[in-house]
Write an enzyme that holds these catalytic residues in place. Sequence first.
Site, short mmCIF file in Angstrom:
data_model
loop_
_atom_site.label_atom_id
_atom_site.label_comp_id
_atom_site.label_asym_id
_atom_site.label_seq_id
_atom_site.Cartn_x
_atom_site.Cartn_y
_atom_site.Cartn_z
N SER A 4 -6.00 5.92 1.17
CA SER A 4 -6.50 7.02 2.01
C SER A 4 -7.92 7.43 1.64
O SER A 4 -8.41 8.46 2.13
CB SER A 4 -5.57 8.23 1.88
OG SER A 4 -5.53 8.68 0.55
N HIS A 38 -5.16 2.37 -5.85
CA HIS A 38 -4.57 3.36 -4.94
C HIS A 38 -5.65 4.10 -4.12
O HIS A 38 -5.82 5.31 -4.23
CB HIS A 38 -3.70 4.38 -5.71
CG HIS A 38 -2.69 5.05 -4.82
ND1 HIS A 38 -1.48 5.52 -5.27
CD2 HIS A 38 -2.72 5.35 -3.49
CE1 HIS A 38 -0.81 6.07 -4.26
NE2 HIS A 38 -1.56 5.99 -3.17
N THR A 49 0.85 -1.21 0.00
CA THR A 49 0.00 0.00 0.00
C THR A 49 0.88 1.25 0.00
O THR A 49 0.36 2.34 0.22
CB THR A 49 -0.88 0.07 1.27
OG1 THR A 49 -0.04 -0.10 2.41
CG2 THR A 49 -1.99 -0.94 1.26
N ALA A 50 2.19 1.08 -0.22
CA ALA A 50 3.10 2.23 -0.07
C ALA A 50 3.33 2.91 -1.42
O ALA A 50 2.64 3.89 -1.74
CB ALA A 50 4.40 1.77 0.57
N ARG A 51 4.26 2.38 -2.19
CA ARG A 51 4.52 2.92 -3.52
C ARG A 51 4.88 1.77 -4.44
O ARG A 51 5.66 0.88 -4.08
CB ARG A 51 5.67 3.92 -3.50
CG ARG A 51 5.31 5.29 -2.94
CD ARG A 51 4.34 6.04 -3.87
NE ARG A 51 4.01 7.36 -3.38
CZ ARG A 51 2.96 7.63 -2.58
NH1 ARG A 51 2.14 6.67 -2.18
NH2 ARG A 51 2.73 8.87 -2.20
N GLU A 76 1.53 4.05 -12.15
CA GLU A 76 0.07 4.12 -12.09
C GLU A 76 -0.44 5.47 -12.62
O GLU A 76 0.28 6.45 -12.53
CB GLU A 76 -0.41 3.90 -10.64
CG GLU A 76 0.06 4.96 -9.67
CD GLU A 76 -0.30 4.65 -8.23
OE1 GLU A 76 -0.11 3.51 -7.78
OE2 GLU A 76 -0.77 5.57 -7.55
#
Length: 327
Positions: free
Chosen positions: A289, A286, A237-239, A268
């Site tokens: 959040s 993505h 879930t980071a990069r 992406e």
Amino acid sequence: MTQPILVVTCRYPKDVEDRIDRDYNARRNPNQLPFSQQELLSAAAGADAMFITLGDQLDSEFFQRVSPTVKIIATYSVGFDHIDLEAAARRKIPIAYTPGVNNEATADIAMLLLLGASRRAYEAQELVRTGAWKPLSPDMLLGWQVGGKVLGILGMGRVGQAVARRARGFGMKIHYHDRSALPAEIAGDAVYHKDPSDLLRASQFLSLHAPETPQTRHFLNAKAISLLPPGAIVVNTARGGLVVDEDLIAALKSGRVAAAGLDVFEGEPKLHPEYVSLKNTFLLPHIGSATIETRTAMGMLALDNVEAVLHGRPAPTLVPALSWKVA
Ligand code: DGY
């Protein structure tokens, strides 16, 4: 009184938009697409501040050319890999970001990915939605239980810690790597590995929570994957840039990695097409959040920074880098 000019490159949740409209003369992007660099530079001409997102790439050329009137740039993200910080520092433009408000939402998505990958949620959805579901057979869609397994967390910052809290509730054992060990009262029973290779060797499940930097880029390559226990499950879930896609795809095809849950991808919104054709991937666009609460809090924090700088007050969350310290 004339209001400060704020370049706004995206649409934000309603409360954030209302605050922008109330306090600023907003220069908005008329399209849903990101500004081109030329459009961004034109919008910045004479502006006081900029409110940007991950989709806006601010490279050294941007900083060479950006209007000298810009006093702060706030990014609507905790990551700042899309901004050339050294170039910003050379122009003495402070960069603000939004740490501390997306931890819980992102940790929820990490758990969704972890469970989605380990319980083969994509294949299960496909069976239900295509009508291919047959009467129960005991070996249908057997996944991998999370309880009792080791979850390795790369990057034990706020999000990593929030994932650890959740995973403990699922009976997982927490191991982690970061630049240094956490204080005992925060680490609890989590096992620290100074060497990331040792973390990999222990990780039946691996969840990535490190920022993308030149040091972490392509961390999960074929060599790193070869250290994981056979049949490990990988979550990101980071990069996307932390992973070498071809290497992870090869491991998913061979079964060396049993499944992957991915919310972020290098390049992406394009992603390596083979991720989509694999059944043992659980993929999201993505949305770490993406809750009303978190996205609103991110916008408010970004605007708090803009407001502080424009009113000569210390900004609450500037990127911890050179940008405002350069003499
Ligand atoms: C961030 O904040 O950097 C997330 O990846 C996007 O919401």
